[in-house]
Design a protein around this motif. Structure first.
Motif, mmCIF file in Angstrom:
data_model
loop_
_atom_site.group_PDB
_atom_site.id
_atom_site.type_symbol
_atom_site.label_atom_id
_atom_site.label_comp_id
_atom_site.label_asym_id
_atom_site.label_seq_id
_atom_site.Cartn_x
_atom_site.Cartn_y
_atom_site.Cartn_z
ATOM 1 N N ARG A 42 -31.245 -9.228 51.412
ATOM 2 C CA ARG A 42 -31.024 -10.665 51.624
ATOM 3 C C ARG A 42 -32.124 -11.263 52.492
ATOM 4 N N ILE A 43 -32.502 -10.561 53.548
ATOM 5 C CA ILE A 43 -33.548 -11.065 54.447
ATOM 6 C C ILE A 43 -34.892 -11.130 53.725
ATOM 7 N N LEU A 44 -35.243 -10.073 52.993
ATOM 8 C CA LEU A 44 -36.538 -10.053 52.307
ATOM 9 C C LEU A 44 -36.604 -11.120 51.215
ATOM 10 N N THR A 45 -35.476 -11.403 50.575
ATOM 11 C CA THR A 45 -35.438 -12.438 49.538
ATOM 12 C C THR A 45 -35.784 -13.799 50.129
ATOM 13 N N LYS A 46 -35.377 -14.024 51.388
ATOM 14 C CA LYS A 46 -35.596 -15.317 52.049
ATOM 15 C C LYS A 46 -36.914 -15.393 52.819
ATOM 16 N N THR A 47 -37.668 -14.296 52.878
ATOM 17 C CA THR A 47 -38.896 -14.271 53.669
ATOM 18 C C THR A 47 -40.082 -14.800 52.867
ATOM 19 N N PRO A 48 -40.682 -15.919 53.306
ATOM 20 C CA PRO A 48 -41.852 -16.452 52.599
ATOM 21 C C PRO A 48 -43.014 -15.460 52.639
ATOM 22 N N GLY A 49 -43.690 -15.292 51.514
ATOM 23 C CA GLY A 49 -44.816 -14.366 51.459
ATOM 24 C C GLY A 49 -44.447 -13.008 50.912
ATOM 25 N N VAL A 50 -43.145 -12.725 50.808
ATOM 26 C CA VAL A 50 -42.694 -11.472 50.197
ATOM 27 C C VAL A 50 -42.518 -11.742 48.706
ATOM 28 N N ASP A 51 -43.306 -11.046 47.887
ATOM 29 C CA ASP A 51 -43.273 -11.279 46.448
ATOM 30 C C ASP A 51 -42.265 -10.397 45.733
ATOM 31 N N LYS A 52 -42.211 -9.130 46.125
ATOM 32 C CA LYS A 52 -41.206 -8.237 45.556
ATOM 33 C C LYS A 52 -40.962 -7.104 46.527
ATOM 34 N N PHE A 53 -39.831 -6.444 46.353
ATOM 35 C CA PHE A 53 -39.494 -5.323 47.229
ATOM 36 C C PHE A 53 -38.537 -4.393 46.512
ATOM 37 N N GLU A 54 -38.502 -3.168 46.988
ATOM 38 C CA GLU A 54 -37.593 -2.161 46.441
ATOM 39 C C GLU A 54 -36.944 -1.451 47.616
ATOM 40 N N VAL A 55 -35.621 -1.401 47.600
ATOM 41 C CA VAL A 55 -34.878 -0.737 48.667
ATOM 42 C C VAL A 55 -34.318 0.556 48.101
ATOM 43 N N ASN A 56 -34.693 1.696 48.703
ATOM 44 C CA ASN A 56 -34.183 2.993 48.274
ATOM 45 C C ASN A 56 -33.261 3.507 49.373
ATOM 46 N N LEU A 57 -31.960 3.337 49.156
ATOM 47 C CA LEU A 57 -30.961 3.716 50.155
ATOM 48 C C LEU A 57 -30.972 5.220 50.417
ATOM 49 N N GLU A 58 -31.122 6.002 49.350
ATOM 50 C CA GLU A 58 -31.095 7.462 49.474
ATOM 51 C C GLU A 58 -32.214 7.975 50.381
ATOM 52 N N LYS A 59 -33.421 7.443 50.184
ATOM 53 C CA LYS A 59 -34.585 7.877 50.979
ATOM 54 C C LYS A 59 -34.760 7.045 52.247
ATOM 55 N N GLN A 60 -33.915 6.000 52.416
ATOM 56 C CA GLN A 60 -34.023 5.062 53.537
ATOM 57 C C GLN A 60 -35.433 4.486 53.613
ATOM 58 N N LEU A 61 -35.925 4.095 52.432
ATOM 59 C CA LEU A 61 -37.291 3.600 52.304
ATOM 60 C C LEU A 61 -37.282 2.212 51.675
ATOM 61 N N VAL A 62 -38.060 1.305 52.268
ATOM 62 C CA VAL A 62 -38.214 -0.034 51.710
ATOM 63 C C VAL A 62 -39.695 -0.230 51.409
ATOM 64 N N THR A 63 -40.007 -0.541 50.154
ATOM 65 C CA THR A 63 -41.381 -0.804 49.730
ATOM 66 C C THR A 63 -41.485 -2.303 49.441
ATOM 67 N N VAL A 64 -42.460 -2.951 50.084
ATOM 68 C CA VAL A 64 -42.597 -4.404 49.984
ATOM 69 C C VAL A 64 -43.993 -4.771 49.492
#
Length: 70
Positions: free
Chosen positions: A25-47
């Motif tokens: 939700r936060i990344l969706t609202k952040t200007p300048g963020v074009d896409k992101f992937e949240v991997n819950l299993e690996k606790q990794l966020v790629t932006v």
């Protein structure tokens, strides 16, 4: 003029879908963020973003989850 696209990775402590949802939700609202992937299993966020790595880090911190840039 196109801004440069940067790909950043962050280790975010997420324990459930609610945690990953808060980060999303936060990344969706952040200007300048074009896409992101949240991997819950690996606790990794790629932006993919046109803003600095620190700005994305600060945005993710607003979720209240412990986060470190990789």
């Amino acid at each position: 003029m196109e801004s440069a696209q940067n790909v950043y990775q962050y280790n975010v402590q997420m324990t459930c879908s609610g945690c990953s949802g808060a980060v999303s939700r936060i990344l969706t609202k952040t200007p300048g963020v074009d896409k992101f992937e949240v991997n819950l299993e690996k606790q990794l966020v790629t932006v993919t973003a046109s803003i600095p790595k620190e700005a994305v880090l600060e945005a993710i911190r607003k979720s209240g989850k412990p986060v470190t840039a990789l």
